[in-house]
Scaffold this active site. Sequence first.
Site, PDB file in Angstrom:
ATOM      1  N   LEU A  28      21.598 -24.988  -8.084  1.00 29.27           N
ATOM      2  CA  LEU A  28      21.269 -23.617  -7.769  1.00 29.27           C
ATOM      3  C   LEU A  28      19.718 -23.711  -7.862  1.00 29.27           C
ATOM      4  O   LEU A  28      19.054 -22.316  -6.966  1.00 29.27           O
ATOM      5  CB  LEU A  28      21.752 -22.430  -8.073  1.00 29.27           C
ATOM      6  CG  LEU A  28      23.197 -22.569  -7.812  1.00 29.27           C
ATOM      7  CD1 LEU A  28      24.262 -21.633  -8.670  1.00 29.27           C
ATOM      8  CD2 LEU A  28      23.320 -22.303  -5.931  1.00 29.27           C
ATOM      9  N   GLY A  34      15.829 -23.468 -18.470  1.00 27.29           N
ATOM     10  CA  GLY A  34      17.484 -23.882 -18.297  1.00 27.29           C
ATOM     11  C   GLY A  34      17.144 -23.998 -16.544  1.00 27.29           C
ATOM     12  O   GLY A  34      16.867 -23.635 -15.974  1.00 27.29           O
ATOM     13  N   VAL A  36      20.241 -24.078 -13.419  1.00 23.86           N
ATOM     14  CA  VAL A  36      21.837 -23.143 -12.541  1.00 23.86           C
ATOM     15  C   VAL A  36      22.295 -23.800 -11.819  1.00 23.86           C
ATOM     16  O   VAL A  36      21.795 -23.933 -11.138  1.00 23.86           O
ATOM     17  CB  VAL A  36      21.254 -21.698 -12.722  1.00 23.86           C
ATOM     18  CG1 VAL A  36      22.709 -21.105 -12.117  1.00 23.86           C
ATOM     19  CG2 VAL A  36      20.632 -20.658 -13.625  1.00 23.86           C
ATOM     20  N   LYS A  50      24.487 -21.386 -16.675  1.00 26.88           N
ATOM     21  CA  LYS A  50      23.584 -21.722 -16.652  1.00 26.88           C
ATOM     22  C   LYS A  50      23.516 -22.463 -17.653  1.00 26.88           C
ATOM     23  O   LYS A  50      24.401 -22.339 -18.905  1.00 26.88           O
ATOM     24  CB  LYS A  50      22.642 -20.147 -16.804  1.00 26.88           C
ATOM     25  CG  LYS A  50      20.991 -20.315 -17.733  1.00 26.88           C
ATOM     26  CD  LYS A  50      21.240 -19.511 -18.000  1.00 26.88           C
ATOM     27  CE  LYS A  50      19.209 -19.222 -18.059  1.00 26.88           C
ATOM     28  NZ  LYS A  50      18.277 -17.674 -18.856  1.00 26.88           N
ATOM     29  N   ASP A 144      13.235  -7.803 -17.788  1.00 29.22           N
ATOM     30  CA  ASP A 144      12.357  -8.248 -16.854  1.00 29.22           C
ATOM     31  C   ASP A 144      13.082  -8.391 -15.806  1.00 29.22           C
ATOM     32  O   ASP A 144      13.752  -9.223 -14.831  1.00 29.22           O
ATOM     33  CB  ASP A 144      12.695  -9.641 -18.236  1.00 29.22           C
ATOM     34  CG  ASP A 144      11.928 -11.037 -16.986  1.00 29.22           C
ATOM     35  OD1 ASP A 144      10.608  -9.925 -16.185  1.00 29.22           O
ATOM     36  OD2 ASP A 144      12.681 -12.409 -16.922  1.00 29.22           O
TER      37      ASP A 144
END
Length: 698
Positions: A28, A34, A36, A50, A144
């Site tokens: 995705l 990482g 996903v 993830k 964030d």
Amino acid sequence: MAPQRNAGAGAEAELPEYAGHYRLESCLGSGGMGVVHLARSTSGMKLAVKVVHAEFARDREFRGRFRQEIAAARKVSGAFTASVVDADPDAERPWMATLFIPGPTLSDQVKRNGAMTPEQLRRLMAGLAEALRDIHRVGVVHRDLKPSNVLLAEDGPKVIDFGISRPKDSELRTETGKLIGTPPFMAPEQFRRPREVGPAADIFALGSVMVHAATGRGPFDSDSPYVVAYQVVHDEPDLTGVPENLAPLIVRCLAKEPEDRPTPDELMRELRSVAASYDTQAFIPAQRTSEEPGAPRVPAEKPETRRRRGRLRGRRAALTAAVLALVVGGAFTAVRMAGDEPAPAGNGTGKTSAGFSKWETASVSGSATVPQCSYGAGKLLCAQSGVVFALDPLDGRVLWRHAVAGTRVGPPAVTGGLVQPWLDLSRSLKALDPATGKPKWQRDVPPYSGLTYAGGSLLLTRTDGAVSGVDGATGAPLWSHHVPGHELPYFASFPGDPLAYAISRSPDDATTRVTAVEPDTGDVRWDALLDGALKPVGTADGSVCFVALGKVYEDATSVVRYSPDTKESVRVKLPVPVQQPEGTVRGDVVYLLGNGGSLVAVDMDARRQRWSTETGVTRGSTPVTDERHVFFTALDGRLLALDARDGRLAGQTPPRLGSKPDQVAARLPDPVIVGGHIYASAPNGSVFAVSARNPSNW
């Protein structure tokens, strides 16, 4: 199923086929930490899994942070987040599985379809406020919140990615000297006091996210993250295009001090009082139809919007103590132009039959906004918000003017023999005839995050990190590819230098990669990995000069010169750091002007600081030099000249304040030196010219 390739950061040759007992079906997205994947449980339920990059899986501290992310995500699982289904932070490759939420990110939605409607914006703000209420109730600060971390589902927005969130009871804390977050959506305290960040920082980020959703840009906008950081801490937000009934709420969210921002509950109460009711349509905004390919991303600004924005900007002038010492300047506001108009009669003054004499031209737009100017094709080319114009360098007569969309102002450039207006980061480029100001070509381009003029080309850094070269003369595409070693570079170019320089820092700011690129072909001329967090300030004799920046406030601690022919780096340590400097290079000397007014000259051949002086200017432009003087402009519209030999003041012009002296411009205009004359502009909207040879007579 064959294992999947990873093209993201920390790439490995192969990715796992399973995470726990979940089969990974497709990728995705990939980020710095990482990848996903879309996966399915045994019952067929869709999941987003993830999986941490292998290099971070070997890092004990990172595993601790990943455990913190899992704990935070589990705490806040609810109506406005993606619920955690399963996780294993102790696996060989740590992973976390959440419910898969169909729908685009807010970032992708705005890129594809432009600004949201007022109805959609109210729904988005209400959903995000409710999400933050639930997040903060369980003692978590996201830290964030940004458009790419907001999913637009059918039933409302979902906040994702708690990778740098901070539970109040966590043992992990922000490290001293390290900033964590995404600069355009960080609160002032995240730059000033990163260890003291609380829930109010998420409210500030919500305000920035709303401006992005309403306009396609942030309230603080620049190609450079360092400029954005300065604007967040010091400058007022640009709310052009934000709906009238939401603007006051967003202004409160963007207050400089945390205690001045509303809580999520207060936001929800205020939103309920907004006169227009919410509609009941699906949350995801309607797509553009094929019958409206030219639909603008941001609606045209109405006169009442301009008046409102002027009032809002006057409410606050939140500046640091240094800026408060001299609060002068002019705010950037939109200028309404009714299309191209014939040039008015010249209003320059001071021309004599003997030739050049100093002159001043009043604001071309009639508004007190600071023009940004450059020289090219025998003309002084300037831009104010909403208009580009050309002046006769001899007497200041207006030769032509051309209306342009957008409010992001930079000096026009002459590239490929044509005038290239510095437009908002939008989907179109335009080039003008330098003789008449009439458009020569206009071209739609994919969304891009950076624009640089170099050689005869325009360099566009796309949002996926690829770089495209565009012929300045025709608008035709020349080349497009990723620059090796750079995920999302920013480019620097300098007058007289045919190359462009792609710059990227490592995540820990330990190194900076610099790649010299041929603008017309995209070919790499040379590549270097240099120590430290470096910012380029200029070139001379084939060498590139940088300032090395500290990790917290990014003050200059030393000056670095890299010579690609010999691969030699010369590093000169500054006796006293220079605060957030702007710099220029002339021969062997680098001149740095810092916030607070310190100006230093560093001799790179002698490997020492030649002189240092305090100018008394709170904030200045990028300095420019000739063989005798260093010139820069100040917040109050003064042009100053210092002796290049010893830093003594040689002359200064009177201040030229605008109509709102309590506000400051986001970008100060750099002076322009041509043929013994120097041209500058001021907050009152004027452009003026004086002799560069005799500053004492200014």
